[in-house]
Design a protein around this motif. Structure first.
Motif, mmCIF file in Angstrom:
data_model
loop_
_atom_site.group_PDB
_atom_site.id
_atom_site.type_symbol
_atom_site.label_atom_id
_atom_site.label_comp_id
_atom_site.label_asym_id
_atom_site.label_seq_id
_atom_site.Cartn_x
_atom_site.Cartn_y
_atom_site.Cartn_z
ATOM 1 N N LYS A 77 -40.606 -15.753 5.025
ATOM 2 C CA LYS A 77 -40.689 -15.939 3.565
ATOM 3 C C LYS A 77 -41.783 -15.060 2.614
ATOM 4 O O LYS A 77 -41.918 -15.109 1.581
ATOM 5 C CB LYS A 77 -41.094 -17.516 3.142
ATOM 6 N N ASP A 85 -38.615 -24.726 5.370
ATOM 7 C CA ASP A 85 -37.965 -23.311 5.156
ATOM 8 C C ASP A 85 -37.049 -23.067 4.157
ATOM 9 O O ASP A 85 -36.669 -22.075 3.695
ATOM 10 C CB ASP A 85 -37.750 -22.700 6.556
ATOM 11 N N SER A 86 -36.113 -24.301 3.938
ATOM 12 C CA SER A 86 -35.029 -24.027 3.001
ATOM 13 C C SER A 86 -35.165 -25.043 2.009
ATOM 14 O O SER A 86 -34.211 -24.657 0.892
ATOM 15 C CB SER A 86 -33.526 -24.501 3.814
ATOM 16 N N ALA A 87 -35.891 -25.771 1.642
ATOM 17 C CA ALA A 87 -36.048 -26.604 0.782
ATOM 18 C C ALA A 87 -36.428 -26.141 -0.700
ATOM 19 O O ALA A 87 -37.216 -25.061 -0.778
ATOM 20 C CB ALA A 87 -37.154 -28.060 0.797
ATOM 21 N N GLU A 88 -35.625 -26.336 -1.855
ATOM 22 C CA GLU A 88 -35.942 -25.618 -3.483
ATOM 23 C C GLU A 88 -36.836 -26.208 -3.946
ATOM 24 O O GLU A 88 -37.732 -26.045 -4.703
ATOM 25 C CB GLU A 88 -34.560 -25.713 -3.935
ATOM 26 N N PRO A 132 -40.476 -22.226 -2.073
ATOM 27 C CA PRO A 132 -39.316 -23.263 -2.851
ATOM 28 C C PRO A 132 -39.310 -22.902 -4.425
ATOM 29 O O PRO A 132 -40.179 -22.050 -4.571
ATOM 30 C CB PRO A 132 -40.214 -24.519 -2.818
ATOM 31 N N PRO A 145 -35.504 -32.455 4.296
ATOM 32 C CA PRO A 145 -35.089 -31.213 4.327
ATOM 33 C C PRO A 145 -36.294 -30.245 4.820
ATOM 34 O O PRO A 145 -37.360 -30.469 4.750
ATOM 35 C CB PRO A 145 -34.685 -30.571 3.130
ATOM 36 N N LYS A 190 -32.770 -15.596 13.233
ATOM 37 C CA LYS A 190 -33.517 -16.366 12.445
ATOM 38 C C LYS A 190 -33.580 -15.626 10.758
ATOM 39 O O LYS A 190 -33.576 -14.498 10.962
ATOM 40 C CB LYS A 190 -34.935 -16.812 12.827
ATOM 41 N N PRO A 191 -33.524 -16.470 9.834
ATOM 42 C CA PRO A 191 -33.962 -15.739 8.600
ATOM 43 C C PRO A 191 -34.793 -14.690 8.570
ATOM 44 O O PRO A 191 -34.850 -13.793 7.839
ATOM 45 C CB PRO A 191 -34.259 -17.098 7.593
ATOM 46 N N GLU A 228 -35.273 -10.609 7.004
ATOM 47 C CA GLU A 228 -36.133 -10.317 5.930
ATOM 48 C C GLU A 228 -37.098 -9.158 6.465
ATOM 49 O O GLU A 228 -37.519 -8.248 5.883
ATOM 50 C CB GLU A 228 -37.219 -11.491 5.774
ATOM 51 N N ILE A 263 -44.229 -21.107 2.435
ATOM 52 C CA ILE A 263 -42.950 -21.710 2.120
ATOM 53 C C ILE A 263 -42.538 -20.896 0.555
ATOM 54 O O ILE A 263 -43.542 -20.325 0.037
ATOM 55 C CB ILE A 263 -42.878 -23.085 1.746
#
Length: 372
Positions: A204, A248-251, A307, A245, A58-59, A63, A305
């Motif tokens: 994040k 965790d990845s949405a801008e 973004p 989306p 996982k990301p 991190e 988050i």
């Protein structure tokens, strides 16, 4: 009791020791189990639990490896990623490239199920054998479940949801900083006499290092007999369908608060998020009212988050909600209340009816807010 001069200890006692100091009759004695001296000499190194999804780290793991590298520069010892599941050489290369000095891997088909009883027992067994100084977990749903169980099995402490980690240059202790008292202050916590020092960190919050595939590292494959370890029987697994989306990845993320007025308005913001290609998030108040799922709750008791842009509609902006946003997020806030705290944190502010603004924005994007 003044008559008998006897101290009565009720079930509410949390063994804080305050009563020992103030008792005029010296009637109370607090005997604590003796603990080892400061630090445990034989413990060394930093472990990161390499949680995976569909065979991929996982990301948050990457991190944590970045953070572990920063900590390792201030103390002796190597950084190890702990991988439970089928051996995956490509993933091991990625873990080493992102900061691990070694991957400690245990392959067993029982790990294919995310068993919240089995994982902590295995992690505790490994930590007992290798004695890491520090053990870090991602505060995902699964991480939040297994980290406390692992800490309990190891008879050590755990600081949950840390926002900052550091090494005390004087003592070498891990400085574990997290929000306290509803996010109104930051507390730095030490684990002086137990090892490993354990902490969890939300996705994040920390920064992954750029992958460096020239880094050298090793893979240690450990064979464990798990037959004596009890586990859960997973009867069925159901995944929620994502209609926008992943947060965790949405801008871009559209966030909605109680100020939108009613559950009927949620559809408008769902349409707006779709038109913007954005994620849809909510405050705790919206989730508590049942208008949105908990999986979309951003804040201290939800997710964090990061973004590039956060469009906040009808959100007052409590400290707890703002704790769920990365510092470098650009915030545009729309709210009728000119005293809304979010206006002090926002980069752009619109004092207006959030539903009217959302409908106008949707129309400009070519969408149709009819029936809202």
């Amino acid at each position: 009791s003044m008559d008998s001069k006897k101290a009565r200890i009720s079930d509410a006692c949390v063994f804080c020791g305050a009563c020992v100091e103030v008792c005029r009759f010296e009637a109370i004695e607090l005997r604590l189990e003796a603990t080892a001296g400061a630090g445990v000499p034989e413990s060394s190194g930093i472990w990161v639990f390499a949680e995976q999804s569909e065979g991929k780290a996982k990301p948050v793991v990457l991190e944590l490896l970045g953070e572990a590298r920063a900590l390792a520069r201030k103390m002796s010892g190597k950084v190890s990623a702990v991988w439970l599941g089928p051996l995956a050489p490509e993933q091991f290369q990625s873990l080493i490239a992102h900061g691990a000095d070694e991957v400690l891997a245990v392959a067993n088909e029982r790990f294919l199920q995310r068993d919240e009883l089995l994982y902590p027992q295995v992690l505790a067994r490994l930590a007992d054998a290798y004695k890491p100084e520090i053990f870090l977990f991602g505060a995902t749903g699964f991480g939040r479940s297994i980290a406390p169980r692992t800490a309990s099995a190891l008879d050590t402490g755990l600081t949950a949801d840390c926002t900052r980690l550091d090494i005390d240059p004087q003592t070498g202790y891990l400085l574990q900083t997290r929000p306290a008292f509803g996010g109104n202050l930051l507390a730095t916590i030490l684990c002086r006499s137990r090892r490993p020092q354990m902490a969890s960190v939300r996705p994040k919050v920390m920064q992954a290092l750029p992958a460096d595939y020239s880094r050298q590292g090793s893979v240690r494959s450990e064979a464990l007999d798990l037959s004596d370890l009890p586990g859960l029987e997973i009867v069925s697994v159901r995944t929620n369908a994502q209609d926008s989306p992943g947060l965790d990845s949405a801008e871009i993320v559209v966030g909605i608060g109680r100020g939108i007025g009613s559950a009927r308005r949620v559809g408008l913001y769902r349409q707006l998020a779709t038109a913007l290609g954005a994620g849809l998030a909510a405050t705790r108040a919206v989730v508590d009212l049942g208008w949105m799922d908990y999986a979309r709750q951003v804040g201290q008791t939800g997710i964090t988050i990061a973004p590039k842009l956060y469009l906040a509609f009808g959100i007052s902006g409590s400290v707890q909600h703002m704790a769920g946003l990365a510092e470098n997020t650009y915030i545009i806030a729309v709210n009728k209340d000119e005293n809304a705290p979010i206006f002090t944190a926002a980069d752009e502010r619109a004092r207006a009816d959030c539903n009217e603004v959302a409908a106008a924005l949707l129309k400009q994007l070519g969408g149709d807010a009819a029936g809202e």
